[in-house]
Write an enzyme that holds these catalytic residues in place. Structure first.
Site, short mmCIF file in Angstrom:
data_model
loop_
_atom_site.label_atom_id
_atom_site.label_comp_id
_atom_site.label_asym_id
_atom_site.label_seq_id
_atom_site.Cartn_x
_atom_site.Cartn_y
_atom_site.Cartn_z
N PHE A 149 1.06 -1.36 -0.05
CA PHE A 149 -0.23 -0.11 0.26
C PHE A 149 0.72 1.00 0.17
O PHE A 149 1.81 1.30 1.30
CB PHE A 149 -0.70 0.08 1.18
CG PHE A 149 -1.64 1.17 1.69
CD1 PHE A 149 -2.59 1.48 0.34
CD2 PHE A 149 -1.28 2.36 2.48
CE1 PHE A 149 -3.09 2.87 0.78
CE2 PHE A 149 -1.55 3.80 2.35
CZ PHE A 149 -2.71 3.76 1.88
N LEU A 206 4.52 -0.98 3.64
CA LEU A 206 3.67 0.35 3.76
C LEU A 206 4.71 1.34 3.56
O LEU A 206 5.39 1.51 3.41
CB LEU A 206 2.77 0.63 5.05
CG LEU A 206 1.63 -0.54 6.11
CD1 LEU A 206 1.73 -0.35 7.20
CD2 LEU A 206 1.34 -0.73 4.47
N GLU A 207 3.98 2.07 2.31
CA GLU A 207 4.76 3.78 1.70
C GLU A 207 3.63 4.91 2.48
O GLU A 207 2.91 4.44 1.98
CB GLU A 207 5.18 3.36 0.05
CG GLU A 207 5.71 4.69 0.03
CD GLU A 207 6.56 5.04 -1.18
OE1 GLU A 207 6.96 6.07 -1.99
OE2 GLU A 207 5.74 4.04 -1.95
N LEU A 208 4.20 5.20 3.49
CA LEU A 208 2.72 5.98 4.01
C LEU A 208 3.46 7.59 4.18
O LEU A 208 4.75 7.91 2.88
CB LEU A 208 2.80 5.89 5.87
CG LEU A 208 2.34 4.58 5.77
CD1 LEU A 208 1.89 3.72 7.29
CD2 LEU A 208 0.66 4.15 4.82
#
EC number: 1.5.1.6
Length: 750
Positions: free
Chosen positions: A615, A639-641
Site C-alpha cells: 500500500f 507500507l509507504e506512508l
C-alpha cells in the site's frame, strides 16, 4: 484397477523371482522399482509390437536381457473382459481408487492384497485422476505389495461375491450420450468416458466425441454463444469463446472444452464454426529449419515409418499417449517459448497441421479464444487512443457486479472521460480466486523463471510500443504534463519492468555454515519461493509508475496480483491490463479492480487468500491496513506512508542553484510527489531574497493543458485535492502568514 484400460500383474515364486505382466509407462516404472529392490525378474509378458513400435515395458526388459513374451490377449475364452469403463466417474461417486489382487483364474477376482483410495472432485476426469493419483500411487502400491509378500506380511482378504458385476463394456457403441437426463449426469458420463472410448453424440449428421467437461454455475453467462443444434438435446448447445455449453433436462449447464471427429481430428469446442476457415501460413527460413528439426523428432518416435511426409498422421502411424508426452517435451527442448499441451497434439495430428499449429503459437497467432476489449476511443494529441474501461479479472474485461459504474474526470476541463466499472465485493472474490488458481494450478506457477522473465521483457516492449498512448491517457486522467508523463510516468515504468525481468532467474537462496554434527553432517540452506496472491493498493499521483514499482517485483518473484488503482486515476492500469493479455500472460496472473478504497482495499486487507498487501498512501489508512492484515491471516504487508520532507538552505549556498532545486522539489509533477519538499527552512539572512527570486520564477511558469508541450504545470489531479490546497492557503493567511503569490484557483475550467 478399473480406472484405466490396463491391468498389471506381478507373479511371485517363493524365492522372490518375479514375472511381470503389463504394458506402457506404468509397467515400465513398476519394473524399475522392483529391480531397485534387488528382486530377480525372470520374465516379462506384454503386448505385441504395434506398427513396429515396441512397448515401453518390453524395451526396458530387453535392455536387461530379460526374456520378453508378447501375446495379443490375456485370456482366450470369451468371458474375459479387458476394457471396463470407469463406473466411479460415470455414477458421480465421491471416492475412487485401485485394488491389488492375488492372482487367480479370474481377471480380478482373487483375494485383496492392498487398496488405496482418493477423493474425486466434481470436475475430475479419468486423465486428471490418473496423473494426480493412480499413476504415482499405483507404482508405489505395486512395489509395496511385493515388499509385503517378501516380508511374509501380505494379507489375503476374501472379496464378497454379492453385487460383483461388470457394467458398460468400454466400447464406442456403448458410450453414446443420453441427453434426457440432468446436466450433472451428462457431465459424469462425459468425464467417465474421457479419454477412452469418448462419450459421443450426433452433430450435423456426424458422430462427434466430447472431452474436457466441467459443470457450470446457473448464473454463468452464456448469452453470447452461437447456437448448435444437437439431436435429442433439451435445447441447442452454445459455442462460446470458452467452449461448448450444453444443457441437461433440468436446465443446468456444463461446458465441454474439446471435440473429436470420426477421422480422429480434435478441435477446441470454441472453434467449431471456424474449424474449416484456417488458412496455411507461409514459413520463414527459421521456421522451415524448426520444421525440419520436428521432422527428425517425429521420425525418432515413429520408428516404423520410413519417411515423415507432410500428410503423415501421428496416431495412424502408431503413436500412443506416451508418445504425445515425449513429443511435447521434445518441442520444449527446441523452442522453450513454445508452451505446448498434450491436447494440442491431438488437435493437429498430421505433420503439416502440427507445424502450422506450432508456428502460429510461436508467432502469437494461434487460434486461442478471442481477446475482446470494449474500448472508449478518443482522438487527441494527434492520435487515436483506445481506453479499456471495465474490470480486468482472469484475463478478461468484464462489467462490475450489478453493472455499477462511475465517471472518471479529465482534470484539465472537468469533463468526464468515460464511465468506468466500479468494483464490488463479489468482484474481489472472483479476482482473488482467479489469482489463487493461476498461482496454485495454472501455467504461471509451473513456469520456468527464465520464461517468466521473457514474458516481463515482452510486456516492457509492448509498453514501450504504446508509450505515447499511455502518456496521453495518463495526461488526461491525472493531469500530468505530457512530456513528463512520457519520460517519467511511462519511461520509468518500462525501465522498471525490464529491470525486474532480469531478476526472474536470479532469485536464489544460500547455504548456511553450521556445526558439522556427526554422524549426519547436517546441511542448512534457504530457498526463496513466491508468496502467492499479492494485493496492491496504489495512489493517484503516479498511477502507472506506482503500479510498475510494485507489480513488476511481485511478478518477477512468481506471485499473482490483484491491484486496486486509485479511483480517480484508473485508466493506465486498465490499459496495462490489456498489454499483459497481449503479452500472453496466463489468465488470472494480473487482475485490476477500480473501486473505492474503503470497500475494495478493505476487503483485500481482510481476505484470507491474499498472502501479502502493498500500500502507498496516508499514514492513517496504513495503520488500518496493518491492523486488518494482522487480524485476518497475519499476511505480510509493505507500507509507504506520508511524510513532510524538509529542505534546508543556508546563506553560503549557490543561490541560483538553490532556487532551481527548491522550486523543483516543490513543483515537480505539480507538487503531487511523495518526496516533495513540504517544508523549506531558509537561513534568515537570505530569506527575503530567496522568496523574491522564487516568486519571480513562478510567474514565468505556464499553467495550462498538459498536452500542450509548452505547459510547465498542469491541473491538480482532482477537485478534492485542489480544494485542499486552497484551504491550506486560506488557513495560512488566517494564522498570520503573508500570501505573496497565488492562493486561489486559476481562472479557467478544470
Amino acid at each position: 484397477t478399473s480406472w484405466r484400460s490396463f491391468n498389471l500383474y506381478v507373479f511371485l515364486s517363493f524365492q522372490m523371482k518375479i514375472a511381470v505382466i503389463g504394458q506402457s509407462l506404468f509397467g515400465q516404472e513398476v519394473y524399475k522399482e522392483l529391480k531397485k529392490d534387488g528382486h530377480t525378474i525372470v520374465g516379462v509378458f506384454t503386448i505385441p509390437d504395434k506398427d513396429g513400435k515396441v512397448d515401453l515395458l518390453a524395451t526396458e526388459a530387453e535392455k536387461d536381457g530379460v526374456p520378453v513374451f508378447k501375446f495379443p490377449r490375456w485370456r482366450l475364452k470369451g468371458k474375459a473382459i479387458t476394457e471396463v469403463v470407469d463406473q466411479t466417474l460415470i455414477h458421480g461417486d465421491k471416492k475412487g481408487g485401485f485394488t491389488i489382487f492375488w492372482a487367480d483364474d479370474g481377471l480380478d477376482t482373487g483375494p485383496i492384497l492392498l487398496q488405496r483410495e482418493c477423493d474425486v472432485e466434481p470436475n475430475d476426469n479419468v486423465n486428471s485422476i490418473y496423473k494426480r493419483f493412480l499413476f504415482p500411487e499405483g507404482v508405489k502400491g505395486m512395489v509395496e505389495a511385493v515388499r509385503l509378500i517378501a516380508a511374509g506380511k501380505a494379507p489375503r482378504i476374501k472379496q464378497p461375491e454379492e453385487g460383483a458385476t461388470y457394467e458398460c463394456i468400454q466400447k464406442k457403441e456403448n458410450s453414446k450420450i443420453d441427453w434426457n437426463q440432468p446436466a450433472e449426469a451428462i457431465h459424469n458420463w462425459i468425464r467417465g468416458n474421457d479419454r477412452v472410448p469418448g462419450a459421443w453424440a450426433e452433430i450435423d449428421g456426424k458422430n462427434v466425441s466430447f472431452y474436457g467437461s466441467t459443470l457450470l454455475e446457473n448464473d454463468h453467462s452464456s448469452s453470447n454463444g452461437q447456437p448448435l443444434e444437437i439431436p435429442g438435446a433439451s435445447r441447442p448447445g452454445l459455442v462460446t469463446k470458452n467452449g461448448l455449453v450444453l444443457f441437461g433436462n433440468d436446465g443446468k449447464m456444463l461446458l465441454v472444452k474439446n471435440l473429436q471427429f470420426e477421422d480422429g481430428k480434435m478441435i477446441a469446442a470454441s472453434q467449431y464454426f471456424k474449424a474449416a476457415l484456417s488458412s496455411t501460413v507461409e514459413l520463414s527460413e527459421d521456421e522451415k529449419q524448426f520444421a525440419e528439426q520436428m521432422r527428425v523428432v517425429w521420425k525418432s518416435i515413429l520408428t516404423n515409418v520410413e519417411t515423415i511426409e507432410d500428410t503423415t498422421d501421428f496416431f495412424k502411424s502408431g503413436a500412443a499417449s506416451m508418445d504425445v508426452v515425449r513429443l511435447v517435451e521434445e518441442v520444449k527442448l527446441r523452442a522453450a517459448q513454445l508452451q505446448l499441451q498434450n491436447e494440442d497434439v491431438y488437435m493437429a495430428t498430421s505433420f503439416e497441421e502440427f507445424i502450422q499449429m506450432c508456428v502460429r503459437k510461436l508467432r502469437g497467432e494461434d487460434d486461442e479464444e478471442e481477446f475482446t476489449v470494449d474500448y472508449v476511443k478518443k482522438t487527441l494529441n494527434n492520435m487515436t487512443i483506445r481506453i479499456p474501461h471495465q474490470l480486468f479479472i482472469n484475463g478478461e474485461f468484464v462489467d462490475a457486479e450489478g453493472g455499477k459504474t462511475y465517471k472518471t474526470i479529465n482534470p484539465t476541463d472537468g469533463q468526464a472521460i468515460c464511465d468506468v466499472s466500479l468494483a464490488q465485493i463479489p468482484d474481489v472474490e472472483k479476482a482473488v480466486a482467479a489469482a489463487k488458481e493461476a498461482f496454485e494450478e495454472g501455467e504461471w506457477g509451473k513456469m520456468n523463471p527464465r520464461d517468466r522473465g521473457k514474458l516481463l521483457y515482452k510486456l516492457a516492449d509492448l509498453m514501450e510500443q504504446h508509450q505515447e498512448e499511455l502518456a496521453t491517457i495518463e495526461s488526461i486522467d491525472s493531469g500530468a504534463v505530457y512530456t513528463l508523463a512520457l519520460k517519467t510516468h511511462i519511461g520509468m515504468s518500462v525501465q522498471t519492468f525490464r529491470y525486474f525481468a532480469g531478476w526472474c532467474d536470479k532469485i536464489q537462496g544460500c547455504t548456511i555454515p553450521i556445526n558439522q554434527a556427526r554422524p549426519n553432517r547436517n546441511l542448512t540452506f534457504t530457498k526463496k519461493e513466491p508468496i502467492g496472491v499479492c494485493a496492491i493498493v496504489i495512489p493517484w499521483n503516479y498511477p502507472l509508475m506506482m503500479l510498475a514499482w510494485k507489480t513488476a517485483a511481485c511478478l518477477a518473484a512468481g506471485n499473482t496480483v490483484v491491484l486496486k488503482p486509485a479511483q480517480v486515476t484508473p485508466l493506465t492500469a486498465l490499459k496495462f491490463a490489456e498489454l499483459t493479455a497481449l503479452a500472453k500472460f496466463p489468465k488470472g496472473v494480473v487482475n485490476i479492480l477500480p473501486g473505492a478504497g474503503s470497500l475494495i482495499g478493505q476487503r483485500l486487507s481482510d481476505h484470507p487468500d491474499v498472502r501479502k498487501l502493498g500500500f502507498t498512501g496516508s499514514t492513517e489508512i496504513g495503520k488500518q491496513i496493518m491492523k486488518s492484515c494482522a487480524v485476518s491471516n497475519v499476511k505480510k504487508v509493505s507500507l509507504e506512508l506520508g511524510g513532510k520532507s524538509p529542505l534546508i538552505i543556508f546563506s553560503d549556498c549557490d543561490l541560483d542553484k538553490a532556487v532551481r532545486m527548491g522550486m523543483s522539489s516543490v513543483f515537480f509533477n505539480k507538487g503531487e510527489n511523495c518526496i516533495a519538499a513540504g517544508r523549506l527552512f531558509i537561513e534568515e539572512s537570505i530569506h527575503d531574497t530567496f522568496v523574491e527570486r522564487v516568486v519571480s520564477e513562478i510567474k514565468k511558469m505556464k499553467i495550462g493543458d498538459p498536452l500542450d508541450r509548452s505547459t510547465d504545470h498542469g491541473p491538480q489531479n482532482h477537485k478534492a485535492h485542489l480544494d485542499k490546497l486552497v484551504e491550506y492557503c486560506e488557513k495560512g493567511v488566517k494564522e498570520g502568514a503573508k500570501l505573496v503569490c497565488g492562493g486561489k484557483q486559476v481562472n479557467r475550467p478544470g
